[in-house]
Scaffold this motif. Sequence first.
Motif, mmCIF file in Angstrom:
data_model
loop_
_atom_site.group_PDB
_atom_site.id
_atom_site.type_symbol
_atom_site.label_atom_id
_atom_site.label_comp_id
_atom_site.label_asym_id
_atom_site.label_seq_id
_atom_site.Cartn_x
_atom_site.Cartn_y
_atom_site.Cartn_z
ATOM 1 N N LYS A 94 0.879 -1.277 0.042
ATOM 2 C CA LYS A 94 -0.043 -0.028 -0.076
ATOM 3 C C LYS A 94 0.737 1.392 0.002
ATOM 4 N N GLN B 24 2.394 1.795 -3.466
ATOM 5 C CA GLN B 24 1.165 2.466 -4.201
ATOM 6 C C GLN B 24 1.246 3.824 -4.221
ATOM 7 N N ARG B 25 0.854 4.126 -2.831
ATOM 8 C CA ARG B 25 0.887 5.469 -2.529
ATOM 9 C C ARG B 25 1.754 6.215 -2.890
ATOM 10 N N LYS C 297 -4.030 12.452 -1.258
ATOM 11 C CA LYS C 297 -3.113 11.133 -0.790
ATOM 12 C C LYS C 297 -3.764 10.544 0.207
ATOM 13 N N ASP D 212 -8.187 5.070 -1.198
ATOM 14 C CA ASP D 212 -7.810 3.769 -0.540
ATOM 15 C C ASP D 212 -7.105 2.676 -1.461
ATOM 16 N N CYS D 213 -5.608 2.989 -1.158
ATOM 17 C CA CYS D 213 -4.923 2.248 -2.086
ATOM 18 C C CYS D 213 -4.933 0.644 -1.701
ATOM 19 N N THR D 214 -5.074 -0.106 -2.455
ATOM 20 C CA THR D 214 -5.390 -1.821 -2.264
ATOM 21 C C THR D 214 -4.086 -2.167 -2.291
ATOM 22 N N SER E 247 -2.680 -3.276 -8.666
ATOM 23 C CA SER E 247 -3.091 -2.584 -10.005
ATOM 24 C C SER E 247 -4.614 -2.857 -10.170
ATOM 25 N N TYR F 257 -10.032 4.179 -5.570
ATOM 26 C CA TYR F 257 -9.398 3.093 -5.118
ATOM 27 C C TYR F 257 -7.973 2.822 -5.826
ATOM 28 N N ALA F 258 -7.567 4.111 -6.439
ATOM 29 C CA ALA F 258 -6.473 4.386 -7.230
ATOM 30 C C ALA F 258 -6.203 3.398 -8.202
ATOM 31 N N GLY G 279 -4.245 7.993 -10.186
ATOM 32 C CA GLY G 279 -3.304 9.302 -9.630
ATOM 33 C C GLY G 279 -3.385 10.500 -10.304
#
Length: 330
Positions: free
Chosen positions: A77, A80-81, A91, A95-97, A100, A134-135, A207
Amino acid sequence: MRLPIYTCASVFLLLAACPIVSLLQVTTAVVVMVLDLSDPCSVLPCALRWLGLIKQKLATTYSLFERKGLQLPEQLKARQRAKLLSQHDDKGLVDCTGVSLVLACTKWDVFRDAVDAEGQKVMARTLRWLAHSYAAHLMYLGGLQPGEGAGSASGSSRSSSQHTQQQLMDNFSRLLNHTMFVGMDRKMPLKMALQFDHLGPLMIPAGSDKFKDIGRPQAQMPAVLTAADVAAIQQEWVGMASELFPAMKQQEQKERFEMDVRYREEDVDAARARREAALEAYRREMEAAKREEAVARKQKAAAGGSGGSSVGQQQQRMQQVAGGSTRKAR
């Protein structure tokens, strides 16, 4: 590298039967969600359902890793962030899972010709909000069949439309190649400029969007967004979409997994059949193992109970013998 390919139905069975994915799978996972814009009533229920299933499966997998003392979930996570949202205003709200996600919305040309501008706006804004939350990457695709999406256009306008659709498909191929073989450590190359206009084919890599640019339906955005605001505004967009596409609520519990015979391929069908057979065999093995484990527990409990009874009887006989000896001594 060999990549597993699953149909939507196979993925649903896989999620139901296998609650955990392996360490290698979760670190290299790419989830592509295909949404059919020609059936706008089913787009959002389908997206919400699959996003929920994906999040649930990842939560179960991450929980197992954390119980083993692994820091991998937070590392995925955080990576990805850092790669997608390091200097982003949202930022702390996305909600970064850790994997991809791609929202590929097909038949945009059919949707464009069938739905008015207001409907296109609501659908685009709702999908943008979901994808950004969900990015996820968001792309519109269309014109994949000869003659489709041309409408009444002719000549140069039709040629321009076909060129645009070909560029969209090229970008989609680049996106898949990048996410599968390169990852998020490098910037993804695109041939087209980003597209945020709801009247055109959306092209929004993860993003690249912002909640303040998407906006809020029929209300002002809060001066400072919170996680609760993000969830509430998402419900507002989904609610507005349900008003424009009333059948959405009726189809919320209904998903159609249909294979068009025009796209049938023997090799793919055979691979799918093998996968489903292997999955069914795995499910039977798991059920048999659970039954054997339950029988073993019952037998162990029965043996423990009988053993305790025998010990109790021996103690009782010893007490009787001791009592008899005492009486004889008296």
